[in-house]
Write a protein that holds these residues in place. Sequence first.
Motif, short mmCIF file in Angstrom:
data_model
loop_
_atom_site.label_atom_id
_atom_site.label_comp_id
_atom_site.label_asym_id
_atom_site.label_seq_id
_atom_site.Cartn_x
_atom_site.Cartn_y
_atom_site.Cartn_z
N PHE A 200 0.83 -1.21 0.00
CA PHE A 200 0.00 0.00 0.00
C PHE A 200 0.86 1.26 0.00
CE2 PHE A 200 -3.38 -2.91 1.33
CZ PHE A 200 -4.36 -2.51 0.46
N ARG A 201 2.11 1.13 0.48
CA ARG A 201 2.99 2.29 0.47
C ARG A 201 3.50 2.61 -0.93
NH1 ARG A 201 7.25 0.75 4.46
NH2 ARG A 201 5.78 -0.50 5.67
N GLU A 202 3.49 1.64 -1.78
CA GLU A 202 3.90 1.90 -3.17
C GLU A 202 2.78 1.43 -4.10
OE1 GLU A 202 6.78 -1.89 -3.55
OE2 GLU A 202 7.73 -0.08 -2.74
N PHE A 203 1.61 1.93 -3.80
CA PHE A 203 0.38 1.47 -4.43
C PHE A 203 0.44 1.48 -5.96
CE2 PHE A 203 -4.06 1.77 -5.69
CZ PHE A 203 -4.64 0.86 -4.86
N PHE A 204 1.01 2.55 -6.53
CA PHE A 204 0.92 2.73 -7.98
C PHE A 204 2.15 2.23 -8.73
CE2 PHE A 204 -1.61 5.94 -5.86
CZ PHE A 204 -2.82 5.87 -6.52
N THR A 205 2.86 1.26 -8.14
CA THR A 205 4.16 0.90 -8.70
C THR A 205 4.09 -0.23 -9.73
OG1 THR A 205 5.14 1.52 -6.61
CG2 THR A 205 6.49 0.17 -8.09
N PHE A 206 4.71 0.02 -10.87
CA PHE A 206 4.94 -1.04 -11.85
C PHE A 206 6.30 -0.78 -12.48
CE2 PHE A 206 4.16 -2.49 -16.41
CZ PHE A 206 4.62 -3.76 -16.16
N PRO A 208 8.54 -2.28 -15.15
CA PRO A 208 8.70 -3.30 -16.21
C PRO A 208 10.15 -3.61 -16.52
CG PRO A 208 7.97 -1.21 -17.14
CD PRO A 208 7.96 -1.04 -15.66
N LEU A 219 2.93 -6.16 -11.26
CA LEU A 219 1.69 -6.11 -12.04
C LEU A 219 0.60 -6.92 -11.35
CD1 LEU A 219 0.80 -4.79 -14.61
CD2 LEU A 219 1.41 -6.84 -15.87
N LEU A 222 -0.55 -4.78 -8.44
CA LEU A 222 -1.23 -3.58 -8.92
C LEU A 222 -2.63 -3.92 -9.42
CD1 LEU A 222 -0.98 -0.58 -9.68
CD2 LEU A 222 -0.17 -1.32 -11.92
N THR A 223 -2.73 -4.92 -10.30
CA THR A 223 -4.05 -5.25 -10.86
C THR A 223 -4.97 -5.83 -9.80
OG1 THR A 223 -3.08 -7.34 -11.58
CG2 THR A 223 -3.32 -5.62 -13.24
N VAL A 226 -5.89 -2.38 -7.51
CA VAL A 226 -6.70 -1.27 -8.05
C VAL A 226 -8.15 -1.69 -8.27
CG1 VAL A 226 -4.81 -0.02 -9.13
CG2 VAL A 226 -6.07 -1.70 -10.47
N LEU B 25 2.64 9.72 -1.58
CA LEU B 25 3.48 8.61 -1.14
C LEU B 25 4.94 8.90 -1.53
CD1 LEU B 25 1.16 5.75 -2.44
CD2 LEU B 25 1.45 6.44 -0.07
N ASN B 27 7.57 7.25 -2.23
CA ASN B 27 8.13 6.53 -3.37
C ASN B 27 7.80 7.19 -4.70
OD1 ASN B 27 9.57 4.49 -2.31
ND2 ASN B 27 7.81 3.13 -2.06
N HIS B 28 6.52 7.54 -4.85
CA HIS B 28 6.08 8.09 -6.12
C HIS B 28 6.49 9.56 -6.25
CE1 HIS B 28 4.16 4.38 -6.89
NE2 HIS B 28 3.32 4.48 -5.88
N ALA B 88 -0.94 4.59 -12.41
CA ALA B 88 0.21 3.68 -12.31
C ALA B 88 0.94 3.59 -13.64
CB ALA B 88 -0.26 2.29 -11.87
N THR B 92 4.79 4.85 -14.65
CA THR B 92 5.77 3.94 -15.22
C THR B 92 6.43 4.53 -16.47
OG1 THR B 92 4.44 2.10 -14.44
CG2 THR B 92 6.10 1.60 -16.09
#
Lengths: 566, 111
Positions: A200-206, A208, A219, A222-223, A226, B25, B27-28, B88, B92
């Motif tokens: 949850f601390r890096e919720f939007f992380t992907f 590749p 992924l 993430l999927t 969300v 956050l 990180n982001h 997200a 990226t």
Amino acid sequence: MFSSFRQSMAWLHTWFGLTLGFILMVVFFFGSLSVFDREIDRWSIPESRFEPQVMPSFDEMLLPILRSVEPEVQDYNTNMPLLHDLSQGPMTPRTELPADEFWAYTTHRDPVLIMGVGFLVPQPLDPEGHNHIHGNITIDPRTGKAFPDDQLKIGSRFFYPMHYSLNWNWNRIGIYIVGIAAFIMMAALVSGVIIHRKRFREFFTFRPNKQTQRSVLDLHNLTGMVALPFHFFFTFTGLLIFASFYFFPVTHTQLEPLHDYHEMVEASETGLPHKRAGVPTEIASVDAMVAKAKQRWAEKDMAGEVGFLKITHVDDANSFVSIYRAGSDRVALVGEGMHFNASTGELIREEPPRSAVSEINEFLTGLHLQHFEHWLLRWLYVFGGLVGAICIATGFIFFVEKRKRQHTLQGSSGSQVVDALAVTTVTGMLVATVSMLVANRLLPAEMVGKGYWEQVVFWGSWSVMLLHAFWRSSAVRHMHISPAWREQSILFAVLAIAAVILNWITTGDHLLKTVFHYWPVAGVDLSLLVSSAIAIYAAVYLKKRENVAVNKAIEFSAQKLEASRG
Amino acid sequence: MVEVVCWIAAIFTTMMGMASLSLSLPNHWRQVTGIETSQPTPSQQNALRIFGYLSLFVSLVLCLAADHPTMAVLVWVMLLALAAKGVAMILTWREHWLKPLLLMFSRTGLN
């Protein structure tokens, strides 16, 4: 066995996810297609490519057609011997069964009208039971002409049942398997959140560009996260829709007397007769009743069209007509039922406003079954379903990536098998689906048993993809990416384009025309083309990664060699 | 037509809300500034969260303006998922798209 709660959750998530994930993959993918099942029907049956119609005149058009419907041969052969009491005499011949129930159903997305007759078994073994042999028909509501039986409605009669029963009807086992898978899905969601709660601390992380194992897990998380509300609600409401079915054995075994008693009490409360009176009568004008129902809905400030119409105890003094409103403008299903005496046409009962509980129930089941008219929400559901599919597929790949090195060193073929099965359920399923569409356009419309052969093509091509996936999977043992992923992607891309072109050749409906005049078909064609483009991109990308993997594999075998030398 | 405008506005505001929540956050935040050591100050973090949740609330109101409440809630929940996934993907491959939002907040919170 496990040193921590989190570890035990990880075990549950991994192994239940792996075993039932393959089923869930099918459920998610075909669920996404089912959002547009009627549109796929239009694509697969070109004769039905016209605008949705309102329910036509019952007295003039529907009643004569319903009178001409015969019980289905297969249903008669299977169920008549089970329902009929031989001690009372021989079985009534199929064509002489009296009709007991008429129904007609349409939606705002259906140009065609689906109708059916429930025929009575005159001498039943269990007089209290639901003794019906069925006969169904699909007509063009503009002319009353019937559509041939051989034409399979691929969307609503194949992809949609695939979603909830895997089309495995033997003892309804498919429905139970999907139910168990859905139940496990709920457990997987909860355990997944527990395992990955730090995410949850890096919720939007992907990422590749990290190594495959890392980016695939990104992924997956993430999927999963969300669309967590979507995953949860759809799994839950899916179980809810079938809840009565899953508990069915109880109401018809141990609780049978209570069930029957409840039906009788309900009949006396609502005034709707529970049984036939045995006195024959004529049916009054149903159109007049429809007019009355519509007027009443308009008075309640919810003017609408008829969605579902049913006549119970046909041609009997106790016969009644039930008319339900099409619920295209809200989430809850068809409703506001009005019940009329079939021979006099007088209103027997108007369903009262629903209680809070039943309203919540209708909302929950309605949000899953989506009979409403809302193109944006439909596409959002497709998005949710496909995101779920990505989540499951990346789960498989993560499993393989995490273990393949170890498995190879131990001489186990575990990750190889999982990878082959993953190929089969991801790209293989896509190939099977689009092969069916290609077969639909290639087989002649007048062919006998066309629908059957389309299904043969579907299962046949899926089996071939399974064999292909296993044949190519030895690459995994050598730390390569299985080339089956790429090869099946290319095959899918080619077939998808072929389906669009074949649709054009066989029906003359090309995209430039349908985009402006007929969205259901244009939507299917465009989706095929977009999927094809994605598949080509994936294939190119996989080729690149395969080359990288080859270098790594050489490193790995060198290491292995060193290790074996000591 | 009105509802289509509302939906488009709702999609935009949900994306905005999710983007600003993502920046709250550390990180982001680092991803967008491109500086390893940078971090939002607590007041910036708060401002980003408040703005984020407020945007999500505005999008709910927009959804309610477009549809019957029962339908609107479903659209909104699904838009949250879409926007989260969208943000997200932006983080990226196109993290610089969020720079304007970052600048807006780094100024307000900067000493």
